[in-house]
Scaffold this active site. Structure first.
Site, PDB file in Angstrom:
ATOM      1  CE1 TYR A 286       9.636  -7.837  49.412  1.00 26.14           C
ATOM      2  CE2 TYR A 286      11.523  -8.851  48.367  1.00 26.14           C
ATOM      3  CZ  TYR A 286      10.202  -8.446  48.318  1.00 26.14           C
ATOM      4  OH  TYR A 286       9.460  -8.648  47.193  1.00 26.14           O
TER       5      TYR A 286
ATOM      6  CE1 TYR B  78       8.221 -12.532  46.584  1.00 26.40           C
ATOM      7  CE2 TYR B  78       6.729 -12.932  44.768  1.00 26.40           C
ATOM      8  CZ  TYR B  78       7.845 -12.307  45.278  1.00 26.40           C
ATOM      9  OH  TYR B  78       8.578 -11.456  44.495  1.00 26.40           O
TER      10      TYR B  78
END
Lengths: 376, 135
Positions: free
Chosen positions: A273, A323
């Protein structure tokens, strides 16, 4: 996954429904096969368990809306895995979608100005601490102060991920960048330049979780879920000696590897992440890819990018790809484990480590995925 | 360097805002004497819920800092706000801007710098906001 990025028009719920339809069809299933649904929404909200009706799903055996910020995607796969293992459900769709971007409105506005100017949150905002950027910047600065980590070292992560994104047709930013570009990009919140910060994207991504037996006869190479863990330190806006130095990854990572019965040297691909470059660096340390405090020299040592030995964030991640919160690393992990990542395919892709991070380094989910070959 | 923003009170922050207006920064303290951040509903050390407000001394130590740059607008210089975490001498942490006139030279900041709480208002119609200044 739906089209991702500056895709205007659909609501989050519409993106979510389309993502589920696409994922179910990709698996060679029909919506009638789905008996479990887990939903997750981003900053613009708009997704709920009403998605069941949008998709015409009847007689579900599992239905819930989940929220653990950037760790939600990993958490959904974990709960879905437990559901199919227990027999509670047999085919569980897990979906995230968001559409914060609007035409004629900048990406910062899409994620800002949502705090009411009253109460404790208002107090934080009135103080100038607005949104995630300052909090992560404060975390990164503390790491820099403690360990000597530099902005240039963070820049190596941005440059490497852009090089990966150049190989990913779904990535939003594919033009190569240099370390000098990173250093010259405007400050957002020092020590973060613009190129330390993730994109904002519209779109939706779903994955389908089922039993290994059933997956074996479906349309795509199965991806096995060998291990998982979560960690929620719970010290956000409280005194926290670990702030910026150690995250939940330090406990979730080893726990997930132990559950899978492997160690870090078995990992072929890591999809971590990356809301900011710094998040990647900290997670690398916490997972044990390098000793604590040595993340800076490690990422600057040439291990990153398509020519490096560490296959990390191979789709460009959230910095350069798209994203979609935890669905960004998860979706790229699935493509890599299947061997379907095209020009960016890692030659060895049996074990893929996936992280999700939410809040301000306050929620973590780890998944250990394996290719069909590795699971046998 | 930009100033603080407008702030309204709500039920949870009313006492804190009253004290801020008198230039006092309130912490929550439990019967065992532990100090917690003002927003808590139970002691962060022992979990007791019988908390009372207790003014902090106002001294703190710098934990971390960052500099927020406003989005560039043609013809205008970007505004910068130094944001810091301070560890109050009583233990709890607080997140706010580092104020000062002239603005502090943030290149010289380092963890461990001594800070002091002061209060600023966006204007007379809004609540006082705690800020740190270099001690």
């Amino acid at each position: 996954m739906t089209p991702l990025g500056k895709v205007y028009g659909p609501t989050p719920a519409q993106f979510a429904a389309e993502a589920v339809r696409l994922a179910v069809a990709d698996a060679g299933l029909s919506l009638a096969d789905v008996d479990g649904l887990l939903t997750s929404s981003g900053v613009s909200g708009g997704i709920s368990i009403d998605l069941q009706r949008d998709l015409g799903l009847t007689d579900l055996r599992l239905l819930s809306h989940m929220q653990a910020y950037g760790s939600t995607a990993g958490a959904m796969v974990q709960f879905a895995s437990m559901a199919v293992q227990s027999g509670m459900a047999s085919v569980v769709a897990c979906v995230f979608a968001d559409s914060p971007l609007q035409p004629e409105r900048n990406a910062g506005a899409a994620y800002g100005s949502r705090r009411a100017p009253a109460g404790w949150w208002g107090l934080l905002g009135a103080s100038g601490v607005v949104g995630a950027n300052p909090m992560y910047a404060l975390a990164a600065r503390r790491h820099m102060e403690r360990y000597g980590t530099t902005s240039e070292q963070l820049g190596h992560i941005a440059v490497a991920q852009r090089a990966w994104a150049a190989l990913n047709p779904a990535a939003q930013l594919r033009e190569p960048i240099t370390l000098a570009d990173h250093q010259a990009s405007r400050w957002i919140v020092e020590p973060f330049h613009l190129l330390d910060c993730c994109l904002v994207s519209n779109g939706g991504i779903a994955v389908v979780v089922t039993t290994a037996d059933r997956a074996a006869s479906l349309a795509q190479p199965p991806v096995h879920v060998l291990g998982w863990a979560q960690a929620h330190p719970g010290r956000y806006l409280r005194r926290d000696p670990d702030f910026g130095l150690v995250s939940g990854a330090a406990s979730a990572g080893p726990a997930a590897l132990a559950m899978a019965g492997i160690d870090l040297t078995d990992v072929d691909v890591a999809e971590l992440y990356d809301c900011y470059t710094f998040t990647v660096l900290l997670t690398l340390e916490d997972y044990g890819f390098c000793p604590k405090g040595e993340g800076g020299p490690f990422v600057a040592s040439g291990v990153l990018g398509p020519t490096g030995k560490l296959r990390l964030n191979t789709g460009g991640g959230q910095l350069s790809g798209y994203y979609m919160w935890g669905m960004t690393p998860l979706s790229e992990a699935v493509l890599q484990a299947r061997g379907q990542a095209g020009a960016r395919q890692a030659p060895a892709h049996d074990i893929v480590l996936v992280s999700g991070n939410g809040g301000v380094l306050d929620h973590h989910a780890t998944l250990v995925l394996a290719s069909a070959a590795a699971a046998q | 360097v930009s100033g603080v923003g407008p702030l309204a009170r709500d039920a949870a922050t009313a006492e804190f805002c009253d004290a801020a207006a008198a230039e006092k920064f309130l912490l929550r303290r439990c019967p065992a004497g532990h100090a917690s951040e003002p927003a808590v509903s139970q002691c962060t050390t022992c979990g007791q819920t019988d908390l009372h407000w207790d003014p902090a001394g106002g001294g703190a130590t710098l934990v971390s800092w960052a500099v927020s740059w406003s989005r560039p607008v043609a013809g205008e210089p970007s505004r910068q706000t130094i944001l810091v975490i301070g560890e109050l001498d009583e233990g709890p942490w607080w997140w706010t801007q580092l104020a000062g006139d002239p603005p502090p030279a943030y290149v010289a900041l380092a963890a461990g710098c001594r800070l002091r709480i002061e209060f600023r208002r966006a204007d007379a119609d809004h609540e006082a906001v705690p800020v740190f200044v270099l001690a």
